[in-house]
Design a protein around this motif. Structure first.
Motif, PDB file in Angstrom:
ATOM      1  N   GLY A   1      22.205 -64.538-105.343  1.00  0.00           N
ATOM      2  CA  GLY A   1      22.207 -64.205-106.465  1.00  0.00           C
ATOM      3  C   GLY A   1      23.305 -62.640-107.137  1.00  0.00           C
ATOM      4  N   ILE A   2      22.904 -62.441-108.295  1.00  0.00           N
ATOM      5  CA  ILE A   2      24.345 -62.161-108.953  1.00  0.00           C
ATOM      6  C   ILE A   2      23.204 -60.866-110.159  1.00  0.00           C
TER       7      ILE A   2
ATOM      8  N   GLY B   1      35.723 -58.579-106.950  1.00  0.00           N
ATOM      9  CA  GLY B   1      34.647 -58.519-105.359  1.00  0.00           C
ATOM     10  C   GLY B   1      33.511 -59.179-105.651  1.00  0.00           C
TER      11      GLY B   1
ATOM     12  N   ALA C   1      31.349 -62.674-102.714  1.00  0.00           N
ATOM     13  CA  ALA C   1      30.140 -63.854-102.993  1.00  0.00           C
ATOM     14  C   ALA C   1      30.724 -65.031-103.087  1.00  0.00           C
TER      15      ALA C   1
ATOM     16  N   SER D   1      20.144 -62.193-111.619  1.00  0.00           N
ATOM     17  CA  SER D   1      19.172 -61.658-111.115  1.00  0.00           C
ATOM     18  C   SER D   1      18.654 -60.233-112.438  1.00  0.00           C
TER      19      SER D   1
ATOM     20  N   HIS E   1      16.847 -57.687-111.987  1.00  0.00           N
ATOM     21  CA  HIS E   1      17.032 -56.511-111.099  1.00  0.00           C
ATOM     22  C   HIS E   1      17.939 -55.553-111.761  1.00  0.00           C
TER      23      HIS E   1
ATOM     24  N   ASP F   1      12.509 -63.021-104.316  1.00  0.00           N
ATOM     25  CA  ASP F   1      13.480 -64.636-104.838  1.00  0.00           C
ATOM     26  C   ASP F   1      13.391 -65.266-103.688  1.00  0.00           C
TER      27      ASP F   1
ATOM     28  N   ILE G   1      21.344 -66.326 -96.415  1.00  0.00           N
ATOM     29  CA  ILE G   1      22.217 -65.840 -97.991  1.00  0.00           C
ATOM     30  C   ILE G   1      22.996 -65.162 -97.960  1.00  0.00           C
TER      31      ILE G   1
ATOM     32  N   VAL H   1      25.799 -62.723 -99.040  1.00  0.00           N
ATOM     33  CA  VAL H   1      26.018 -61.645 -99.613  1.00  0.00           C
ATOM     34  C   VAL H   1      26.849 -60.698 -99.207  1.00  0.00           C
TER      35      VAL H   1
ATOM     36  N   GLN I   1      24.433 -56.173 -99.457  1.00  0.00           N
ATOM     37  CA  GLN I   1      22.940 -56.531 -99.727  1.00  0.00           C
ATOM     38  C   GLN I   1      22.368 -56.789 -98.064  1.00  0.00           C
TER      39      GLN I   1
ATOM     40  N   ARG J   1      35.364 -56.744 -98.669  1.00  0.00           N
ATOM     41  CA  ARG J   1      34.813 -55.415 -99.429  1.00  0.00           C
ATOM     42  C   ARG J   1      35.867 -55.106-100.633  1.00  0.00           C
TER      43      ARG J   1
ATOM     44  N   LYS K   1      30.963 -53.619-111.369  1.00  0.00           N
ATOM     45  CA  LYS K   1      30.460 -54.310-112.435  1.00  0.00           C
ATOM     46  C   LYS K   1      29.620 -52.895-112.798  1.00  0.00           C
TER      47      LYS K   1
END
Ligand code: TYM
Length: 324
Positions: free
Chosen positions: A6-7, A16, A21, A38, A41, A129, A138, A140, A144, A179, A192
């Motif tokens: 998710g984002i 990034g 991702a 998401s 979140h 989730d 997952i 990520v 995360q 990263r 962000k």
């Protein structure tokens, strides 16, 4: 095998998110995969409702524009009931200490009494989730990883205590160097959710106009050393070389050999980033101009995801001694 990730629409999608991702989500995609915005979140810190709605639409458009199948995307809040219920069951499976040890919580809450309670419980919602959908892998970024570990722990504990319901998920991390750091302050990660607009000088947003992308990259901080060489201990130059390597599918060491000065390197990085983002920006723009189509995708995605998760939620509620 199901991959899920998710984002969070806490701000505009940045480079990034894309290199660390979304790009991988799009390139490995199968019909079983699930990628979602998401939005729940994004409410763990002060937020603006109208902005949240707009950013959610924008992120959904970017996911599709980046090449993720419209069949694989959904918006988290369209499953609020299912996730809220499962989250509660998982909160009753998680200890206070486990949640309080999350690095992101400690960094963001900084011991403040006024921090939202959801900042503490957010990794449990993230576990919901993942576990609702029975996801195996997952994908990520490194930041995360700890949250995915918590989802693993909770799945195992629930299964051992009440009965086998949940798939135990694993984090899949990008190769080293994925990263992306802030261009203006390469000691911190590109993010962000910047606090002020002056903070965005070092953040390339996926939907930024080409001229703005070029300007931000030309102003990237380097360390004054004349030689262009890849040394992870020099965060500014290393970041530029890692970005260029990620854009061109090469290694930072290899791309360093092609440049004699930082000015030339920055031009090279700027062009590679602009060209990589161009089709995404154009396609996302088309989608955002067609809200009816975006709404159709959103509804279909919500129905699919809710149906997929329903039996796990029902089993979990029954096994803990609730429901019918
Ligand atoms: P979020 O929105 O912070 O980030 C989305 C993805 O982008 C990665 N990422 C980066 N990768 C490289 N360099 C960077 N500078 C960079 N910044 C962000 C993140 O690692 C992430 O993979 N809680 C999650 C969203 C989420 C989720 C989930 C993920 C909600 N539920 C369930 C997996 C499974 C988040 O806020 O990601």
């Amino acid at each position: 095998m199901t991959r899920l990730s998710g984002i969070t629409p806490s701000g505009r999608v940045q480079l990034g998110n894309y290199l660390g991702a979304i790009q991988r989500w799009a390139s490995q995609g199968t019909a079983e995969d699930l990628y979602f915005v998401s939005d729940l979140h994004a409410m763990t810190t002060t937020h603006n409702p109208a902005m949240l709605r707009a950013l959610t639409g924008e992120q959904l458009a970017v996911l599709i524009a980046a090449g993720i199948s419209a069949e694989s995307v959904f918006v988290q809040s369209d499953l609020t009931r299912e996730l809220g219920a499962l989250s509660w069951v998982l909160e009753c499976t998680c200890t206070f200490g486990e949640a309080a040890r999350m690095v992101q919580f400690k960094e963001k809450a900084k011991g403040r009494d006024g921090a939202r309670l959801s900042l503490l419980t957010y990794p449990v919602l993230m576990a919901a989730d993942i576990l609702l959908q029975g996801a195996d892998e997952i994908p990520v970024g490194e930041d995360q990883r700890q949250h995915v570990e918590l989802a693993r722990t909770l799945a195992k504990r629930f299964n051992a205590t009440y009965g086998e319901v949940f798939t135990v998920p694993s984090a899949v991390l990008p190769p080293a160097g994925a990263r992306v750091r802030d261009l203006a302050d390469p000691t911190r990660k590109m993010s962000k959710s910047t606090r002020s607009t002056s903070d965005t000088a070092g953040v390339v947003f996926v939907l930024d106009e080409p001229e703005l992308v070029r300007r931000k990259i030309r102003r990237a901080a380097t360390d004054g050393e004349p030689s262009v060489a890849y040394d992870p201990a020099r965060p500014g130059p290393a970041n530029l070389l890692e970005i260029l390597a990620a854009c061109t599918g090469s290694t930072p060491g290899e791309v360093a050999e092609g440049y004699g000065s930082y000015g030339a390197l920055k031009e090279g990085v700027a062009e590679a980033v602009v060209e990589m983002l161009r089709p995404i920006r154009l396609r996302a723009g088309e989608l955002l101009d067609d809200p009816a189509e975006l709404e159709r995708v959103r509804k279909a995605g919500a129905a699919r995801a809710a149906e997929r998760g329903e039996h796990r939620l029902r089993s979990a509620l029954r096994l803990v001694g609730t429901g019918h």
